[in-house]
Motif scaffolding. Structure first.
Motif, short mmCIF file in Angstrom:
data_model
loop_
_atom_site.label_atom_id
_atom_site.label_comp_id
_atom_site.label_asym_id
_atom_site.label_seq_id
_atom_site.Cartn_x
_atom_site.Cartn_y
_atom_site.Cartn_z
N PHE A 162 23.35 17.94 11.06
CA PHE A 162 24.62 18.65 11.22
C PHE A 162 25.41 18.05 12.38
O PHE A 162 26.62 17.81 12.25
CB PHE A 162 24.35 20.14 11.46
N LYS A 163 24.74 17.78 13.49
CA LYS A 163 25.42 17.16 14.65
C LYS A 163 25.93 15.76 14.29
O LYS A 163 27.03 15.38 14.70
CB LYS A 163 24.48 17.10 15.84
N LEU A 164 25.12 15.01 13.55
CA LEU A 164 25.54 13.67 13.13
C LEU A 164 26.76 13.74 12.23
O LEU A 164 27.71 12.98 12.40
CB LEU A 164 24.39 12.96 12.42
N ALA A 165 26.74 14.67 11.28
CA ALA A 165 27.89 14.81 10.36
C ALA A 165 29.15 15.22 11.12
O ALA A 165 30.23 14.71 10.84
CB ALA A 165 27.55 15.84 9.27
N LEU A 166 29.01 16.12 12.08
CA LEU A 166 30.17 16.52 12.88
C LEU A 166 30.71 15.37 13.72
O LEU A 166 31.92 15.21 13.86
CB LEU A 166 29.81 17.69 13.81
N SER A 167 29.81 14.56 14.26
CA SER A 167 30.25 13.45 15.11
C SER A 167 30.94 12.34 14.32
O SER A 167 31.65 11.52 14.89
CB SER A 167 29.06 12.87 15.88
N ALA A 168 30.73 12.32 13.01
CA ALA A 168 31.29 11.25 12.18
C ALA A 168 32.53 11.68 11.41
O ALA A 168 32.95 10.98 10.49
CB ALA A 168 30.22 10.74 11.22
N GLN A 169 33.13 12.80 11.78
CA GLN A 169 34.29 13.29 11.05
C GLN A 169 35.47 12.32 11.11
O GLN A 169 36.24 12.24 10.17
CB GLN A 169 34.74 14.64 11.61
#
Length: 173
Positions: A119-126
């Motif tokens: 989830f953190k990775l997906a948020l950081s790659a927005q």
């Protein structure tokens, strides 16, 4: 207590059956689309002499998604790779304890690494976009927390089976 256990078995059986079918269906669609995309890529490259560049990126993303979906499917059906040498050498009580400990460790990994970390990775790659398609990388990385939720649910069912000694039907059909 017997009524509660029977009701719980019924609920978990429905969840397991639904989840198994859903994950198998998603994996089937992803693999089918990847096959068609690769065939299209080969056709455009060798017949039209003008390769379609977008297919390579899409196939790569679908392969990532298929891997995560396949992992969740393997956990719900208990068809994941394991070393049976130690497990099979234990007594039934020791085997249940070992399986419970392993399933709890997998549950913790699914919660903290796959789901929360994903989830953190997906948020950081927005705000990071793919090279050819121009889609946010967060769409690709979102499969980690989604599959993590499926793995968490699978492990809760697996731990219930370990502790009670009851096999929930509905998995591998």
């Amino acid at each position: 207590r017997v009524l509660f256990r029977s009701h719980m078995n019924e609920i978990l059986s429905v969840i397991k059956k639904w989840m198994t079918r859903l994950l198998a269906g998603i994996a089937t669609v992803l693999l089918s689309v990847m096959t068609l995309l690769v065939l299209y890529q080969v056709f455009t490259r060798y017949v039209l002499n003008s390769p379609a560049a977008f297919t390579e990126e899409l196939v790569r993303y679908f392969l990532i998604w298929t891997g995560f979906i396949g992992a969740a499917y393997a956990f719900i059906t208990r068809e994941h790779m394991c070393l049976v040498l130690v497990r099979d050498s234990l007594s039934p009580a020791g085997r249940r304890l070992l399986m419970t400990v392993i399933d709890v460790l997998i549950l913790l990994f699914a919660i903290f690494v796959i789901t929360l970390g994903g989830f953190k990775l997906a948020l950081s790659a927005q705000k990071v976009f793919s090279a050819l398609l121009g889609i946010p990388r967060s769409l690709v990385y979102a499969m980690a927390p989604i599959s993590g939720l499926f793995i968490i649910l699978a492990q809760i069912i697996n731990i219930y089976e370990d502790v009670t000694g009851i096999t929930i039907e509905g998995g591998n059909e």
